[in-house]
Structure formats: structure tokens, C-alpha cells
Design a protein around this motif. Structure first.
Motif, mmCIF file in Angstrom:
data_model
loop_
_atom_site.group_PDB
_atom_site.id
_atom_site.type_symbol
_atom_site.label_atom_id
_atom_site.label_comp_id
_atom_site.label_asym_id
_atom_site.label_seq_id
_atom_site.Cartn_x
_atom_site.Cartn_y
_atom_site.Cartn_z
ATOM 1 N N VAL A 112 39.419 -5.327 -4.161
ATOM 2 C CA VAL A 112 39.802 -3.942 -3.933
ATOM 3 C C VAL A 112 40.052 -3.282 -5.282
ATOM 4 C CG1 VAL A 112 42.261 -4.448 -3.766
ATOM 5 C CG2 VAL A 112 41.343 -2.452 -2.589
ATOM 6 N N THR A 113 39.874 -1.965 -5.337
ATOM 7 C CA THR A 113 40.097 -1.205 -6.568
ATOM 8 C C THR A 113 41.171 -0.156 -6.310
ATOM 9 O OG1 THR A 113 37.813 -1.523 -7.306
ATOM 10 C CG2 THR A 113 39.046 0.285 -8.305
ATOM 11 N N LEU A 114 42.158 -0.090 -7.225
ATOM 12 C CA LEU A 114 43.218 0.906 -7.149
ATOM 13 C C LEU A 114 43.008 1.941 -8.252
ATOM 14 C CD1 LEU A 114 46.346 -1.410 -6.701
ATOM 15 C CD2 LEU A 114 44.762 -0.578 -4.948
ATOM 16 N N PHE A 115 43.320 3.176 -7.931
ATOM 17 C CA PHE A 115 43.186 4.241 -8.922
ATOM 18 C C PHE A 115 44.376 5.171 -8.809
ATOM 19 C CE2 PHE A 115 41.572 8.432 -10.312
ATOM 20 C CZ PHE A 115 41.252 8.102 -11.619
ATOM 21 N N ILE A 116 45.086 5.348 -9.942
ATOM 22 C CA ILE A 116 46.241 6.250 -9.993
ATOM 23 C C ILE A 116 45.883 7.395 -10.930
ATOM 24 C CG2 ILE A 116 48.709 6.454 -10.448
ATOM 25 C CD1 ILE A 116 48.913 3.420 -10.146
ATOM 26 N N PRO A 117 45.582 8.564 -10.402
ATOM 27 C CA PRO A 117 45.194 9.688 -11.264
ATOM 28 C C PRO A 117 46.391 10.259 -12.027
ATOM 29 C CG PRO A 117 45.306 10.401 -8.987
ATOM 30 C CD PRO A 117 45.546 8.924 -8.962
ATOM 31 N N GLY A 118 46.093 10.834 -13.209
ATOM 32 C CA GLY A 118 47.130 11.536 -13.960
ATOM 33 C C GLY A 118 47.992 10.677 -14.851
ATOM 34 N N VAL A 119 47.648 9.405 -15.007
ATOM 35 C CA VAL A 119 48.434 8.538 -15.894
ATOM 36 C C VAL A 119 47.467 7.763 -16.805
ATOM 37 C CG1 VAL A 119 50.327 8.270 -14.261
ATOM 38 C CG2 VAL A 119 48.473 6.624 -14.243
ATOM 39 N N GLU A 120 48.010 7.307 -17.912
ATOM 40 C CA GLU A 120 47.240 6.479 -18.839
ATOM 41 C C GLU A 120 47.981 5.177 -19.073
ATOM 42 O OE1 GLU A 120 46.435 8.544 -22.427
ATOM 43 O OE2 GLU A 120 45.486 10.273 -21.439
ATOM 44 N N ALA A 121 47.240 4.091 -19.093
ATOM 45 C CA ALA A 121 47.849 2.782 -19.306
ATOM 46 C C ALA A 121 46.832 1.864 -19.964
ATOM 47 C CB ALA A 121 48.337 2.200 -17.990
ATOM 48 N N LYS A 122 47.342 0.845 -20.614
ATOM 49 C CA LYS A 122 46.493 -0.159 -21.233
ATOM 50 C C LYS A 122 46.788 -1.517 -20.612
ATOM 51 C CE LYS A 122 45.818 1.997 -25.766
ATOM 52 N NZ LYS A 122 45.947 1.822 -27.247
ATOM 53 N N GLY A 123 45.777 -2.350 -20.560
ATOM 54 C CA GLY A 123 45.935 -3.675 -19.997
ATOM 55 C C GLY A 123 44.696 -4.072 -19.227
ATOM 56 N N SER A 124 44.793 -5.171 -18.509
ATOM 57 C CA SER A 124 43.672 -5.654 -17.702
ATOM 58 C C SER A 124 44.198 -6.617 -16.651
ATOM 59 C CB SER A 124 42.629 -6.357 -18.580
ATOM 60 O OG SER A 124 43.212 -7.492 -19.221
ATOM 61 N N GLY A 125 43.362 -6.876 -15.669
ATOM 62 C CA GLY A 125 43.752 -7.825 -14.621
ATOM 63 C C GLY A 125 44.879 -7.294 -13.771
ATOM 64 N N THR A 126 46.042 -7.947 -13.866
ATOM 65 C CA THR A 126 47.184 -7.568 -13.025
ATOM 66 C C THR A 126 48.380 -7.092 -13.844
ATOM 67 O OG1 THR A 126 47.980 -9.857 -13.025
ATOM 68 C CG2 THR A 126 46.494 -9.191 -11.228
ATOM 69 N N SER A 127 48.212 -6.867 -15.145
ATOM 70 C CA SER A 127 49.325 -6.443 -15.987
ATOM 71 C C SER A 127 48.902 -5.280 -16.882
ATOM 72 C CB SER A 127 49.820 -7.613 -16.847
ATOM 73 O OG SER A 127 50.892 -7.226 -17.672
ATOM 74 N N TYR A 128 49.670 -4.184 -16.822
ATOM 75 C CA TYR A 128 49.351 -2.988 -17.591
ATOM 76 C C TYR A 128 50.627 -2.432 -18.209
ATOM 77 C CZ TYR A 128 44.878 -3.137 -15.171
ATOM 78 O OH TYR A 128 43.661 -3.548 -14.689
ATOM 79 N N SER A 129 50.458 -1.613 -19.222
ATOM 80 C CA SER A 129 51.568 -0.949 -19.894
ATOM 81 C C SER A 129 51.307 0.554 -19.897
ATOM 82 C CB SER A 129 51.715 -1.475 -21.332
ATOM 83 O OG SER A 129 52.768 -0.823 -21.995
ATOM 84 N N LEU A 130 52.247 1.299 -19.319
ATOM 85 C CA LEU A 130 52.076 2.746 -19.209
ATOM 86 C C LEU A 130 52.201 3.403 -20.580
ATOM 87 C CD1 LEU A 130 51.687 4.967 -17.022
ATOM 88 C CD2 LEU A 130 54.183 5.277 -17.097
ATOM 89 N N ARG A 131 51.251 4.287 -20.885
ATOM 90 C CA ARG A 131 51.250 4.992 -22.162
ATOM 91 C C ARG A 131 51.561 6.475 -22.014
ATOM 92 N NH1 ARG A 131 52.247 0.966 -25.378
ATOM 93 N NH2 ARG A 131 50.567 -0.578 -25.521
ATOM 94 N N ASN A 132 51.156 7.033 -20.927
ATOM 95 C CA ASN A 132 51.348 8.474 -20.758
ATOM 96 C C ASN A 132 51.423 8.807 -19.266
ATOM 97 O OD1 ASN A 132 51.619 11.174 -21.303
ATOM 98 N ND2 ASN A 132 49.439 11.527 -21.656
#
Length: 275
Positions: A112-132
Motif C-alpha cells: 500500500v502507498t500512503l501520501f500526506i500532502p502539504g508536508v516535507e520529510a526525509k527518510g525511507s521505508g518505515t522511518s521518516y523525519s519531518l522537515r517542513n
């Protein structure tokens, strides 16, 4: 007298001769019972045979086992299976969600693919870090699979901040339980992340001093600065009392659903917040 006797004898002979003639020629005279002259005695063996077969009563036919015949009405129509009547209302088939487009955080989890509009983050797989951007109030749009439920939980941590800098007190943190997000079609709304309503860890004056001292040493603060930190939290009794505050450390989502082959899956993803 002699002459008369001869005449009577001649008459008798003529009468007898006439009677025999009639019997021989016509054969229609009546048979007189008891008259021996009318009896015929046959001595030839070829005419003495019995040519009439003996009459024997016929035996009743024995009953025979016959297959039971079921009487049916030939005019009756054969039974048929009724086919379901299709509804006149057109059936609306669910179409798979289109692939996400535009700016936002795209999380590809294979099934499955998730998409959260209006935010920026870095990472991959199951772990990300919010940037904006901010997560609260945003939508999680799902595509590429059938999702039954998305649950959310988050972690908070106590942060000390003043003119000396910022100390993240990892020893003073808490994690909430899973709560299902509200859905509308293939979208799930992120809620419960308001800053003034975040779950706060339980603290005490001693736990606060121990956490501040530990983090000051980890950040290689001088002994003088460590004492200043301890002096700043000397009278603090709660996690939200200055110079302390409760901050959102990370948000986690658990996605339960089925892949394209109908196999159930459960996946988790985490987004860490900048502090």
C-alpha cells in the motif's frame, strides 16, 4: 283270404320302402328316443377317434413385480431454477485510488502507498523525519491496496529550553495507545496532535532534576552550566511548567488491510518531529 293277405303284405313292403327312401334322401326326419332302428353302431376304428380336445380351465396369471409407475401430469412444465433478478439500479464498483501526485510525503510500503500532502520529510521505508509542515489536521491518502483501518499513536517528551539552550529530557517521555483515525473513502484524517492537548508524562521534582543533570552532561555542558540548569528547574513541579514544555516527539501509524491477492497485512510507519 289268401289274396287279401298278399295285398296287405305288398302294401307294407311299399310303405317301408317309401320311408327308407325319404330317410336316405332327405335326412331330415326326426330321431325318436328309444327307437332302436334309429341307433347307429360304428365298428370302424378310424371313425371312433376323439377329435375334440379336452377343455382345461386356464390358470390365473401369477402376479409379477413391476416398477412403480408414478402418475405425472404430462401438461406440467418441468421445474426450473429461478435466476436472480438483476437490480435496475446500476451497481457501483469501487475503483482503486489513483496514485498520489503533488507535493507531500509519499510512503511506499509495497502492499500500500500512503501520501500526506502539504508536508516535507526525509527518510525511507518505515522511518521518516519531518522537515517542513505540520501533521495535525492533514489527510493520509491511501492507494495501491485495500486498507481496513489506520490507527495512530504518538510519543511526547519533556523539553527544557531557556537562554542556556535546549535539553531534550528523554527520560521524561510517554507513548499513547493506538486510536483509529476517522476515514472518508480512501482518506484518513490525522487528529489529536494539538500542542495544548498532548499527553504529558508523569514527573516529580526529583525526576526532573535527575533528567536535567543527565542531559546536561550528555551535551557536554560545563559544570557551571549544569548547575545553572538545575537552578532553573529547582521549583518546577509539572512537565508544562517553564522552562519545561511537552513536545511531540514522533507519530506512528499502523495500517491494517489486504493486498491485491487478498492476503492480510499489518504495517507500521513512524515520522519523527524536529526538536
Amino acid at each position: 283270404m289268401r289274396t287279401l293277405f298278399l295285398l296287405m303284405l305288398a302294401a307294407s313292403a311299399g310303405f317301408v320302402s317309401c320311408s327308407e327312401s325319404k330317410t336316405t334322401s332327405g335326412g331330415s326326419g326326426a330321431i325318436v328316443l328309444g327307437d332302436s332302428s334309429m341307433m347307429v353302431t360304428e365298428t370302424d376304428s378310424q371313425y371312433l377317434g376323439d377329435r375334440v380336445m379336452d377343455m382345461r380351465p386356464a390358470k390365473a396369471a401369477e402376479p409379477t413385480e413391476e416398477a412403480e409407475v408414478v402418475k405425472t401430469d404430462t401438461a406440467q412444465k418441468p421445474a426450473t431454477v429461478e435466476e436472480p433478478v438483476e437490480s435496475k439500479t446500476a451497481r457501483v464498483e469501487e475503483k482503486p485510488a489513483e496514485a498520489p501526485t503533488g507535493k507531500g510525503l509519499k510512503i511506499d510500503m509495497k502492499d500500500v502507498t500512503l501520501f500526506i500532502p502539504g508536508v516535507e520529510a526525509k527518510g525511507s521505508g518505515t522511518s521518516y523525519s519531518l522537515r517542513n509542515g505540520s501533521l495535525n489536521g492533514k489527510e493520509i491518502r491511501v492507494s495501491g491496496g485495500k486498507v481496513d483501518k489506520i490507527s495512530q499513536r504518538y510519543q511526547t517528551v519533556v523539553v527544557a529550553k531557556n537562554n542556556l539552550g535546549t535539553l531534550v529530557l528523554d527520560n521524561l517521555s510517554t507513548t499513547t495507545g493506538w486510536e483509529a483515525l476517522r476515514s472518508a473513502g480512501n482518506s484518513y484524517t490525522i487528529t489529536g496532535l494539538n500542542e495544548n492537548r498532548l499527553a504529558a508524562p508523569r514527573v516529580s521534582p526529583s525526576s526532573i532534576r535527575n533528567a536535567v543533570s543527565r542531559e546536561a552532561r550528555s551535551s557536554r555542558a560545563t559544570r557551571k552550566n549544569e548547575q545553572k540548569w538545575l537552578a532553573a528547574v529547582k521549583n518546577v513541579r509539572s512537565a508544562n511548567q517553564k522552562p519545561l514544555s511537552v513536545e511531540l516527539r514522533s507519530v506512528m501509524w499502523k495500517i491494517d488491510g489486504k493486498d491485491a491477492r487478498g492476503k492480510s497485512f499489518s504495517k507500521q510507519v513512524r515520522v519523527d518531529m524536529p526538536l
